[in-house]
Structures are given as structure tokens and as C-alpha cells.
Design a protein around this motif. Structure first.
Motif, PDB file in Angstrom:
ATOM      1  N   MET A   1      67.040 141.427  23.334  1.00 55.64           N
ATOM      2  CA  MET A   1      67.344 141.608  21.911  1.00 55.64           C
ATOM      3  C   MET A   1      67.100 140.321  21.131  1.00 55.64           C
ATOM      4  SD  MET A   1      68.284 143.650  19.586  1.00 55.64           S
ATOM      5  CE  MET A   1      68.967 143.691  17.932  1.00 55.64           C
ATOM      6  N   LEU A   2      67.557 139.179  21.685  1.00 54.18           N
ATOM      7  CA  LEU A   2      67.364 137.898  21.001  1.00 54.18           C
ATOM      8  C   LEU A   2      65.892 137.544  20.924  1.00 54.18           C
ATOM      9  CD1 LEU A   2      70.301 135.813  22.466  1.00 54.18           C
ATOM     10  CD2 LEU A   2      70.014 136.554  20.094  1.00 54.18           C
ATOM     11  N   ALA A   3      65.136 137.870  21.991  1.00 59.20           N
ATOM     12  CA  ALA A   3      63.705 137.568  21.966  1.00 59.20           C
ATOM     13  C   ALA A   3      62.998 138.371  20.886  1.00 59.20           C
ATOM     14  CB  ALA A   3      63.084 137.852  23.337  1.00 59.20           C
ATOM     15  N   ARG A   4      63.384 139.663  20.759  1.00 61.04           N
ATOM     16  CA  ARG A   4      62.759 140.495  19.720  1.00 61.04           C
ATOM     17  C   ARG A   4      63.122 139.989  18.342  1.00 61.04           C
ATOM     18  NH1 ARG A   4      64.402 144.699  23.208  1.00 61.04           N
ATOM     19  NH2 ARG A   4      66.139 145.265  21.860  1.00 61.04           N
ATOM     20  N   LEU A   5      64.384 139.574  18.178  1.00 54.45           N
ATOM     21  CA  LEU A   5      64.799 139.033  16.892  1.00 54.45           C
ATOM     22  C   LEU A   5      64.014 137.775  16.568  1.00 54.45           C
ATOM     23  CD1 LEU A   5      66.688 138.984  14.468  1.00 54.45           C
ATOM     24  CD2 LEU A   5      68.357 137.758  15.864  1.00 54.45           C
ATOM     25  N   GLY A   6      63.798 136.917  17.592  1.00 57.22           N
ATOM     26  CA  GLY A   6      63.032 135.698  17.375  1.00 57.22           C
ATOM     27  C   GLY A   6      61.631 135.997  16.911  1.00 57.22           C
ATOM     28  N   VAL A 168      66.249 129.913  27.499  1.00 60.01           N
ATOM     29  CA  VAL A 168      65.525 129.978  28.771  1.00 60.01           C
ATOM     30  C   VAL A 168      65.993 128.916  29.765  1.00 60.01           C
ATOM     31  CG1 VAL A 168      63.493 130.978  27.673  1.00 60.01           C
ATOM     32  CG2 VAL A 168      63.605 128.496  28.000  1.00 60.01           C
ATOM     33  N   GLY A 169      66.695 127.880  29.282  1.00 67.59           N
ATOM     34  CA  GLY A 169      67.079 126.799  30.175  1.00 67.59           C
ATOM     35  C   GLY A 169      68.552 126.701  30.502  1.00 67.59           C
ATOM     36  N   ALA A 175      67.890 121.555  34.092  1.00 67.30           N
ATOM     37  CA  ALA A 175      67.682 121.475  32.642  1.00 67.30           C
ATOM     38  C   ALA A 175      68.954 120.988  31.958  1.00 67.30           C
ATOM     39  CB  ALA A 175      67.259 122.835  32.090  1.00 67.30           C
ATOM     40  N   ARG A 176      70.075 121.563  32.310  1.00 65.97           N
ATOM     41  CA  ARG A 176      71.349 121.165  31.696  1.00 65.97           C
ATOM     42  C   ARG A 176      71.646 119.692  31.969  1.00 65.97           C
ATOM     43  NH1 ARG A 176      73.200 125.928  34.219  1.00 65.97           N
ATOM     44  NH2 ARG A 176      74.560 124.659  35.577  1.00 65.97           N
ATOM     45  N   THR A 177      71.315 119.222  33.179  1.00 69.12           N
ATOM     46  CA  THR A 177      71.554 117.822  33.525  1.00 69.12           C
ATOM     47  C   THR A 177      70.713 116.887  32.675  1.00 69.12           C
ATOM     48  OG1 THR A 177      72.129 118.387  35.805  1.00 69.12           O
ATOM     49  CG2 THR A 177      71.433 116.119  35.382  1.00 69.12           C
ATOM     50  N   PHE A 178      69.435 117.206  32.531  1.00 66.18           N
ATOM     51  CA  PHE A 178      68.553 116.372  31.707  1.00 66.18           C
ATOM     52  C   PHE A 178      68.992 116.376  30.246  1.00 66.18           C
ATOM     53  CE2 PHE A 178      65.443 116.538  35.217  1.00 66.18           C
ATOM     54  CZ  PHE A 178      65.009 115.221  35.198  1.00 66.18           C
ATOM     55  N   TRP A 179      69.345 117.548  29.719  1.00 69.31           N
ATOM     56  CA  TRP A 179      69.781 117.634  28.325  1.00 69.31           C
ATOM     57  C   TRP A 179      71.008 116.766  28.097  1.00 69.31           C
ATOM     58  CZ3 TRP A 179      69.726 123.710  28.009  1.00 69.31           C
ATOM     59  CH2 TRP A 179      68.393 124.158  28.030  1.00 69.31           C
ATOM     60  N   SER A 180      71.932 116.782  29.035  1.00 67.37           N
ATOM     61  CA  SER A 180      73.176 116.026  28.881  1.00 67.37           C
ATOM     62  C   SER A 180      72.947 114.532  29.085  1.00 67.37           C
ATOM     63  CB  SER A 180      74.218 116.542  29.877  1.00 67.37           C
ATOM     64  OG  SER A 180      75.390 115.771  29.815  1.00 67.37           O
ATOM     65  N   ALA A 181      72.243 114.165  30.168  1.00 66.54           N
ATOM     66  CA  ALA A 181      72.042 112.758  30.492  1.00 66.54           C
ATOM     67  C   ALA A 181      71.183 112.057  29.444  1.00 66.54           C
ATOM     68  CB  ALA A 181      71.404 112.629  31.873  1.00 66.54           C
ATOM     69  N   GLY A 182      70.198 112.775  28.918  1.00 63.35           N
ATOM     70  CA  GLY A 182      69.304 112.171  27.941  1.00 63.35           C
ATOM     71  C   GLY A 182      69.756 112.339  26.511  1.00 63.35           C
ATOM     72  N   ARG A 183      70.908 112.979  26.333  1.00 65.03           N
ATOM     73  CA  ARG A 183      71.423 113.251  24.987  1.00 65.03           C
ATOM     74  C   ARG A 183      70.349 113.945  24.142  1.00 65.03           C
ATOM     75  NH1 ARG A 183      76.439 113.528  24.201  1.00 65.03           N
ATOM     76  NH2 ARG A 183      76.331 112.685  22.087  1.00 65.03           N
ATOM     77  N   THR A 241      58.456 129.819  28.126  1.00 56.98           N
ATOM     78  CA  THR A 241      59.394 129.800  29.250  1.00 56.98           C
ATOM     79  C   THR A 241      59.506 128.367  29.769  1.00 56.98           C
ATOM     80  OG1 THR A 241      57.732 130.124  30.986  1.00 56.98           O
ATOM     81  CG2 THR A 241      58.547 132.112  29.860  1.00 56.98           C
ATOM     82  N   LEU A 242      60.312 128.174  30.793  1.00 58.03           N
ATOM     83  CA  LEU A 242      60.428 126.837  31.382  1.00 58.03           C
ATOM     84  C   LEU A 242      59.121 126.395  32.036  1.00 58.03           C
ATOM     85  CD1 LEU A 242      63.991 126.681  33.002  1.00 58.03           C
ATOM     86  CD2 LEU A 242      63.224 125.819  30.780  1.00 58.03           C
ATOM     87  N   ASP A 243      58.222 127.324  32.316  1.00 54.27           N
ATOM     88  CA  ASP A 243      56.912 126.954  32.864  1.00 54.27           C
ATOM     89  C   ASP A 243      56.063 126.191  31.855  1.00 54.27           C
ATOM     90  OD1 ASP A 243      57.431 128.143  35.310  1.00 54.27           O
ATOM     91  OD2 ASP A 243      56.538 130.064  34.737  1.00 54.27           O
TER      92      ASP A 243
END
Length: 276
Positions: A1-6, A168-169, A175-183, A241-243
Motif C-alpha cells: 500500500m505504501l509503495a503504491r501511494l509513493g 526497505v532498510g 542498515a540500522r547500525t550504519f544509520w545510527s553510527a553515522g548519524r 531496494t537495498l540492492d
């Protein structure tokens, strides 16, 4: 649903420049320049936390990407080695005028612009650039180009849907680790697993700001006139996607992502004359 909305929102994010649907084909430029942030420098597309301009969707010369520059040089040799890249990692709309002045000094007659992801991806939601300020900065840069290189063509790529990156992440621990560590993009990516209403609404507001930036860029492009094109939301609406993102930060496009950017933007930009 979110993808279609996007996809739906992406389709209405950008207004085409006047006459875009029936515009005459353009002669291939003699000098082109890329303006923007780390996306246009190919950051993390071929090395650890370095720019890789050869894989830029705009001015890169790598056969793995098929950039605008690579496609245009197939039409005309006059562009060969005249691919300037003034994009800078970390740049926001505040840096666009300075980059445009360099493009004018280089006599670029085709300029690509992808700017604004870092106007929204800030440490806090409150630090995001106001939409009116973003538009004013774009207008100033376009006025500089019009005054310095009359007749120059401009292409605006829409800012990617940063909330989709979270979608997607968020289930990926790395992914969560990089987002947090790298702010990274904490205005949107902070507390990635939270389902609290406050966090849901925060993400929605950041996404709405990106949508507003894309609309502002489209309006600035329309004001510039028939020598400006947008991708009409093609990048924003792409279901990446993450790819398509670097595994070194789970944020920047990797080579596959840069290739998609090149394809989506080129196919939705100018029609170019083939002199052959």
C-alpha cells in the motif's frame, strides 16, 4: 500500500516545464556540468567513503552506469572530455549558487541538478531547510546561469523518496547500525524500528518536505522556460531496494543505483538531436 501511494505521489510531485511534451529536439551540448551533492559525485559507488565521479549518473564515463555524458558522447564527439562535475558531498541548496558560478565559468551549456536530499536529511526535523528558502536558492542559481550562459539547458532530477529507504532498510540490522553510527539522515532514520505515532508522523513530515522541494524545483524550472526539464518525479517514484544502495553506508546509490538514476533521468529529460 505504501509503495503504491509513493508511486502516486511521485507522479504528481513534479510539474513539467512548459511545452515539455512537444518540445523540439535539442542539439547535443558541447560542455556539461553536474551540480548537487554526494549522489552526483558517485559517493560510495566504487570505494570506501570516497567519491567516484566515473560512476556519476550525470557526468560519469564508466560503462557500468551509462550516464548522460556517456549517452550524449555517443551522439556527438564534441562533448568528449567536457564533463565537469562541481557536485560536493554534503552540499545543500545553500551551496548551489557557488556551484553554478563554476558551471558558468566553465561555459557549460547543459547543467544537471540534483540537490535537496541533505536539506531534508538533517540531524533533527527542525533543522530542515524551509521550502521558500530552497526555492529562492534555486531561482538565484538559475538566474546566474541565464545571465552567464544564455541558452544553457537545465535538467532537474527529483530528490529520491528518502522514506522508502527507511521502508526497505528498517528490517536490516546492518542498515540500522550504519544509520545510527553515522548519524545518517536522523530527521527521518532515527528510531527506525519505532512504531510510535510521533515517529510515524515525523517520517511522514520529512517525506512531505521532500515532495515540497521537488514541487519547488519544478516550479523554478518552469519559470526558467523551455530550456529546462525535470524528470517529472521519475527518481522520486522509483521503487528502489537495498540492492541499489551502498553496503558501506546503506544510504548512497551504488553502481546499480547510479545506473538506474541515469536511465530514469535520461529517459525523462531532453530529446537530443542525433547528428549522425
Amino acid at each position: 500500500m505504501l509503495a503504491r501511494l509513493g508511486a502516486v505521489l511521485g507522479a504528481v510531485t513534479v510539474i513539467a516545464a512548459p511545452g515539455a511534451a512537444h518540445a523540439a529536439a535539442q542539439p547535443v551540448p558541447e560542455v556539461m556540468a553536474a551540480l548537487g551533492d554526494s549522489i552526483s559525485t558517485g559517493f560510495n559507488a566504487c570505494g570506501w567513503y570516497v567519491s567516484c565521479t566515473a560512476r556519476s549518473w550525470s557526468t560519469g564515463d564508466s560503462g557500468q552506469v551509462s550516464s548522460h555524458y556517456a549517452r550524449l558522447t555517443e551522439l556527438s564527439g564534441t562533448l568528449q572530455k567536457h564533463n565537469l562535475n562541481f557536485a560536493v558531498p554534503g552540499a545543500t541548496s545553500a551551496d548551489l549558487l557557488g556551484q553554478m558560478r563554476k558551471a558558468v565559468a566553465g561555459r557549460a551549456d547543459y547543467v544537471t541538478i540534483l540537490i535537496g536530499a541533505l536539506d531534508a536529511c538533517t540531524r533533527t526535523e527542525e533543522a530542515m531547510t524551509p521550502v521558500a528558502t530552497y526555492r529562492r536558492r534555486l531561482d538565484a542559481a538559475l538566474a546566474e546561469l541565464r545571465g552567464g550562459v544564455p541558452g544553457a539547458r537545465v535538467f532537474f532530477a527529483s530528490i529520491p523518496d528518502v522514506r522508502r529507504l527507511w521502508q526497505v532498510g528498517k528490517g536490516n540490522a546492518l542498515a540500522r547500525t550504519f544509520w545510527s553510527a553515522g548519524r545518517i539522515c536522523q530527521s527521518l532514520l532515527a528510531e527506525p524500528t519505532s512504531t510510535r505515532n510521533a515517529d510515524v508522523q515525523r517520517r511522514a513530515r520529512v517525506r512531505a518536505r521532500v515532495v515540497a522541494y521537488n514541487r519547488a524545483a519544478a516550479a523554478a524550472c518552469a519559470a526558467y522556460g523551455p530550456r529546462c526539464r525535470t524528470d517529472q518525479g521519475a527518481v522520486f517514484s522509483y521503487p528502489f531496494t537495498l540492492d541499489h544502495v551502498s553496503k558501506w553506508d546503506y544510504f548512497h546509490p551504488n553502481t546499480a543505483g547510479q545506473r538506474v538514476l541515469a536511465e530514469r533521468t535520461y529517459d525523462n529529460g531532453f530529446t537530443w538531436l542525433d547528428p549522425r
